[in-house]
Design a protein around this motif. Sequence first.
Motif, PDB file in Angstrom:
ATOM      1  N   ASP A 227      -0.774 -27.744  26.391  1.00  0.00           N
ATOM      2  CA  ASP A 227      -2.037 -28.314  26.865  1.00  0.00           C
ATOM      3  C   ASP A 227      -3.024 -27.236  27.276  1.00  0.00           C
ATOM      4  OD1 ASP A 227      -0.794 -30.683  26.441  1.00  0.00           O
ATOM      5  OD2 ASP A 227      -0.797 -31.355  28.528  1.00  0.00           O
TER       6      ASP A 227
ATOM      7  N   GLU B 248     -12.878 -25.593  26.990  1.00  0.00           N
ATOM      8  CA  GLU B 248     -13.710 -24.895  27.983  1.00  0.00           C
ATOM      9  C   GLU B 248     -14.514 -23.778  27.319  1.00  0.00           C
ATOM     10  OE1 GLU B 248     -13.213 -22.399  32.184  1.00  0.00           O
ATOM     11  OE2 GLU B 248     -11.490 -23.425  31.297  1.00  0.00           O
TER      12      GLU B 248
ATOM     13  N   ARG C   9      -6.819 -37.743  25.335  1.00  0.00           N
ATOM     14  CA  ARG C   9      -8.207 -37.322  25.117  1.00  0.00           C
ATOM     15  C   ARG C   9      -9.024 -38.433  24.453  1.00  0.00           C
ATOM     16  NH1 ARG C   9     -12.470 -36.467  25.523  1.00  0.00           N
ATOM     17  NH2 ARG C   9     -13.781 -34.616  25.257  1.00  0.00           N
TER      18      ARG C   9
ATOM     19  N   ASP D 251      -6.987 -27.084  26.400  1.00  0.00           N
ATOM     20  CA  ASP D 251      -7.960 -27.115  27.493  1.00  0.00           C
ATOM     21  C   ASP D 251      -8.819 -25.853  27.492  1.00  0.00           C
ATOM     22  OD1 ASP D 251      -7.073 -29.599  28.378  1.00  0.00           O
ATOM     23  OD2 ASP D 251      -5.630 -28.728  29.784  1.00  0.00           O
TER      24      ASP D 251
ATOM     25  N   TRP E 252      -1.453 -35.179  24.323  1.00  0.00           N
ATOM     26  CA  TRP E 252      -2.766 -34.689  24.785  1.00  0.00           C
ATOM     27  C   TRP E 252      -3.885 -35.408  24.053  1.00  0.00           C
ATOM     28  CZ3 TRP E 252      -7.226 -32.440  23.006  1.00  0.00           C
ATOM     29  CH2 TRP E 252      -8.025 -31.767  23.932  1.00  0.00           C
TER      30      TRP E 252
END
Length: 447
Positions: free
Chosen positions: A371, A379, A435, A375, A431
């Motif tokens: 994950d 970002e 999402r 992530d 994930w």
Amino acid sequence: MAEILLAALRKGFTTGRSSGLRRWYHPECTLESFADGRAEVVPGASAVLAAWPRVIGPPGRLTWWSVSAAPGGYEVVTQREIVKGGTRFPVRQLHQLHVESGRIRLHLVSSAAPHEPPALVPHDVAGVVPGSVAEFGHDGLSGAALFSARLPSGRPVVVKIVRPGRDWLAVASRDAGREGLLFTDGVYTALPAGLRSPVLSAQRHDSGWIIVMDDISAELDSAQRAGRQRMARDILTAAADMHAGFLGRQAHPGLCTLADRLRVFSPLQRLLNWRSSDNFPTLIGRMWETFAERADPKVSDAVLRLVADPSALLTRLGREAPSTLLHGDLRPPNLGVRGCDVLAIDWGLATYGPGDLDFVYFLCNSAWGDDEERDALEEMWLKLTDSPPGNPVLDLAVVYHAVAGELGVLLTTAAHRPEGLPRPSDAAVAWWMRRVRTAFDRLGDLA
């Protein structure tokens, strides 16, 4: 031992018979075939051997045979010339063999468009030396034909013959020769520093295009072995620069529309291409079945409603964000690095839309680890594009690619790709489910 196994298979492919193959199949083996437009699973050696002649087809002269090592076994490509109704025609198949203790445990068979002879390439192709053309290895899942050649300087190139009417992907995306048009209209030369297309020339020929490209096989291979985080940063930076550079420009008339891009992996492709030798549309049908079976029911229901009618999704995408040039197929196999430049091939799905669509597609096809990797990439993208967390356009891009089939591809690859081959982790699947649910929750009802 491997040589004897492969020799026995080669004889079977030529004769169309399975006699002599029993010792090479594990008693609990499985044959999965997509060779006749249907997905078929045959369990057990006896049933496999009985089905083998039907799956492989009638006897034929073997005109192509290649073997390459693969995790857990071998990949074999065959092409045979068979006679049916007094007519000779080629049949090409791809075989993935997963071997355990010297015997085949899993045999995957799929069909593909036949290879074509180098004579297909006319001798007046821009700068290519006549007589130097040879077949270029590729998956053969579309109607394009690829050949290796050299310029007079000795520089290796790839010659791509594009015939839109014979390529299921081109038909699905209404492509009249997109890669060639982008070259002749100067789109590749307008790419920002740090991003390049390897296309050197493009010219119309008969009802298609002849495209000459730098052979960047080494760069593509090395990119696959490079550090993922560094590669991802270089690729995403180049993509963000392209999006910024083309923002607000008039869309090139040859680009794929967002609506057509959704239809490329539509569940209907399996039926529309029922009689085609291309195998991928059949796999699309299997992918949607796996998605309906394995996805969170709330997610699958919301996604399938938009598959049936994506108009509200497309309207909101057009309203929420300005559009720009998109590569459309931004995934690791299409990307290499040479010096400071990211090299991008296969612009056949180039699109005009919000830049976040390229990012989400890249994320779906590259970040299969933990994950933290996904992530971190999200970002990174938000910083590169100066976007706030919870950006609704990014949520729309997530939903768009779920509707386009990417979530189904992820689930199918995780569920069915054999051990030893790269595949998404269970964490990656979980994930993406979270999402997509989050995106739907924040966006509200799109149907």
